[in-house]
Design a protein around this motif. Structure first.
Motif, PDB file in Angstrom:
ATOM      1  N   ALA A  26       0.086   1.188   9.916  1.00  0.00           N
ATOM      2  CA  ALA A  26      -0.953   0.445  10.648  1.00  0.00           C
ATOM      3  C   ALA A  26      -2.117   0.056   9.750  1.00  0.00           C
ATOM      4  O   ALA A  26      -2.981  -0.712  10.170  1.00  0.00           O
ATOM      5  CB  ALA A  26      -1.450   1.281  11.825  1.00  0.00           C
ATOM      6  N   GLY A  27      -2.145   0.587   8.528  1.00  0.00           N
ATOM      7  CA  GLY A  27      -3.170   0.164   7.584  1.00  0.00           C
ATOM      8  C   GLY A  27      -4.103   1.244   7.098  1.00  0.00           C
ATOM      9  O   GLY A  27      -5.064   0.958   6.374  1.00  0.00           O
ATOM     10  N   ALA A  28      -3.874   2.515   7.469  1.00  0.00           N
ATOM     11  CA  ALA A  28      -4.734   3.598   6.987  1.00  0.00           C
ATOM     12  C   ALA A  28      -4.588   3.763   5.477  1.00  0.00           C
ATOM     13  O   ALA A  28      -3.523   3.515   4.906  1.00  0.00           O
ATOM     14  CB  ALA A  28      -4.379   4.908   7.690  1.00  0.00           C
ATOM     15  N   ASP A  29      -5.666   4.168   4.825  1.00  0.00           N
ATOM     16  CA  ASP A  29      -5.658   4.338   3.377  1.00  0.00           C
ATOM     17  C   ASP A  29      -5.357   5.771   2.956  1.00  0.00           C
ATOM     18  O   ASP A  29      -4.963   6.025   1.825  1.00  0.00           O
ATOM     19  CB  ASP A  29      -7.014   3.919   2.796  1.00  0.00           C
ATOM     20  CG  ASP A  29      -7.271   2.435   2.970  1.00  0.00           C
ATOM     21  OD1 ASP A  29      -6.989   1.687   2.031  1.00  0.00           O
ATOM     22  OD2 ASP A  29      -7.718   2.024   4.056  1.00  0.00           O
ATOM     23  N   ASP A  30      -5.552   6.712   3.861  1.00  0.00           N
ATOM     24  CA  ASP A  30      -5.226   8.109   3.586  1.00  0.00           C
ATOM     25  C   ASP A  30      -5.117   8.838   4.922  1.00  0.00           C
ATOM     26  O   ASP A  30      -5.482   8.297   5.968  1.00  0.00           O
ATOM     27  CB  ASP A  30      -6.291   8.757   2.706  1.00  0.00           C
ATOM     28  CG  ASP A  30      -5.752   9.941   1.918  1.00  0.00           C
ATOM     29  OD1 ASP A  30      -4.669  10.452   2.282  1.00  0.00           O
ATOM     30  OD2 ASP A  30      -6.400  10.367   0.948  1.00  0.00           O
ATOM     31  N   LEU A  79     -14.219  15.397   0.632  1.00  0.00           N
ATOM     32  CA  LEU A  79     -15.095  14.664  -0.285  1.00  0.00           C
ATOM     33  C   LEU A  79     -14.290  13.984  -1.393  1.00  0.00           C
ATOM     34  O   LEU A  79     -14.543  12.823  -1.738  1.00  0.00           O
ATOM     35  CB  LEU A  79     -16.130  15.610  -0.899  1.00  0.00           C
ATOM     36  CG  LEU A  79     -17.230  16.114   0.028  1.00  0.00           C
ATOM     37  CD1 LEU A  79     -18.075  17.177  -0.669  1.00  0.00           C
ATOM     38  CD2 LEU A  79     -18.113  14.958   0.488  1.00  0.00           C
ATOM     39  N   ALA A  80     -13.316  14.699  -1.931  1.00  0.00           N
ATOM     40  CA  ALA A  80     -12.501  14.136  -3.005  1.00  0.00           C
ATOM     41  C   ALA A  80     -11.716  12.928  -2.524  1.00  0.00           C
ATOM     42  O   ALA A  80     -11.614  11.910  -3.226  1.00  0.00           O
ATOM     43  CB  ALA A  80     -11.555  15.203  -3.553  1.00  0.00           C
ATOM     44  N   ARG A  81     -11.158  13.025  -1.321  1.00  0.00           N
ATOM     45  CA  ARG A  81     -10.371  11.916  -0.792  1.00  0.00           C
ATOM     46  C   ARG A  81     -11.243  10.716  -0.441  1.00  0.00           C
ATOM     47  O   ARG A  81     -10.855   9.565  -0.651  1.00  0.00           O
ATOM     48  CB  ARG A  81      -9.564  12.386   0.415  1.00  0.00           C
ATOM     49  CG  ARG A  81      -8.389  13.294   0.050  1.00  0.00           C
ATOM     50  CD  ARG A  81      -7.633  13.753   1.287  1.00  0.00           C
ATOM     51  NE  ARG A  81      -6.517  14.607   0.947  1.00  0.00           N
ATOM     52  CZ  ARG A  81      -5.258  14.185   0.800  1.00  0.00           C
ATOM     53  NH1 ARG A  81      -4.967  12.903   0.946  1.00  0.00           N
ATOM     54  NH2 ARG A  81      -4.289  15.028   0.505  1.00  0.00           N
ATOM     55  N   VAL A  82     -12.417  10.981   0.115  1.00  0.00           N
ATOM     56  CA  VAL A  82     -13.345   9.891   0.417  1.00  0.00           C
ATOM     57  C   VAL A  82     -13.715   9.139  -0.856  1.00  0.00           C
ATOM     58  O   VAL A  82     -13.675   7.907  -0.904  1.00  0.00           O
ATOM     59  CB  VAL A  82     -14.611  10.441   1.109  1.00  0.00           C
ATOM     60  CG1 VAL A  82     -15.731   9.386   1.105  1.00  0.00           C
ATOM     61  CG2 VAL A  82     -14.304  10.846   2.544  1.00  0.00           C
TER      62      VAL A  82
END
Length: 231
Positions: A96-100, A112-115
């Motif tokens: 659907a378009g999520a990045d993570d 925090l690291a993923r953001v």
């Protein structure tokens, strides 16, 4: 300062995320449900959205699809936050378009690291090639449309991104791992069949429009865009 929105109905988790990201020099706003979120979204577009799947009124997956269908919001990076951990939920969210995709419970340092990682990747995509053409196949990145000799080809968000990546690198063999890194944007180890699945559906949709065999399979290597068909 980067602006982040967190759509999370659990007040405890929402407050924890808000405090953690604020102390990491992000501007962060929290929302319990979609109405307040959309009201603020119309006023100011954030740099990234943290989106829970289990929400009152409208679930997060519906919100994600609505965002990706709107040209004003389609390019905002989205990280899914959810208690669901099944692979199918991840596939649906990424498709659907999520990045993570972060499964609860999660550590603040991981969050925090993923953001930061998603924000870094989004910078690279701020100025994509807007319009690409290849042997009758045309792609408009801003309008998010694909045509083959005047016939519209309807692609999902990830299918569109994948075809755009192939067209940018026409004639170059792209490994499945490279495609996963560029399109899905994080280590999706062991799931390279996700690429195969998306290539298959893109091929089917292109074939239905009369565009045959442009995506070639290079045995034991990956895929490339070319006029002659693959194996």
């Amino acid at each position: 300062m980067k602006l982040l929105y967190c759509v999370e109905d659990d007040s405890g988790i929402r407050e924890l995320i808000t405090i953690a990201l604020s102390t990491a020099d992000f501007e962060i706003m929290g929302f319990e449900e979609k109405d307040s979120f959309y009201a603020q979204l119309r006023k100011r577009v954030p740099d990234l959205i943290l989106l829970d799947l289990m929400l009152p009124k409208t679930d997060g997956m519906t919100i994600l699809r609505e965002l990706k269908r709107d040209e004003n919001y389609a390019d905002i990076p989205v990280i899914i936050l959810t208690a669901k951990s099944m692979e199918l939920d991840k596939v649906k969210g990424l498709e659907a378009g999520a990045d993570d995709f972060i499964t609860k419970p999660f550590g603040i340092l991981e969050l925090l690291a993923r953001v930061k990682a998603v924000l870094r990747r989004s910078v690279k995509k701020e100025t994509p090639d807007e319009f690409l053409e290849y042997n009758g196949l045309s792609l408009d990145y801003n309008k998010r449309t694909v045509y083959y000799k005047g016939t519209s080809v309807a692609l999902t968000y990830k299918e569109f991104e994948l075809l755009h990546y192939l067209m940018l690198n026409k004639g170059i063999v792209l490994s499945r791992d490279k495609i996963l890194s560029e399109i899905w944007g994080f280590d999706y180890e062991g799931e390279t069949r996700t690429v195969d699945m998306h290539i298959k559906t893109i091929r089917q949709k292109l074939n239905a429009a009369g565009c045959n065999d442009y995506i070639a399979t290079v045995r034991s290597a990956g895929y490339k865009l070319e006029e002659a068909g693959g194996e």
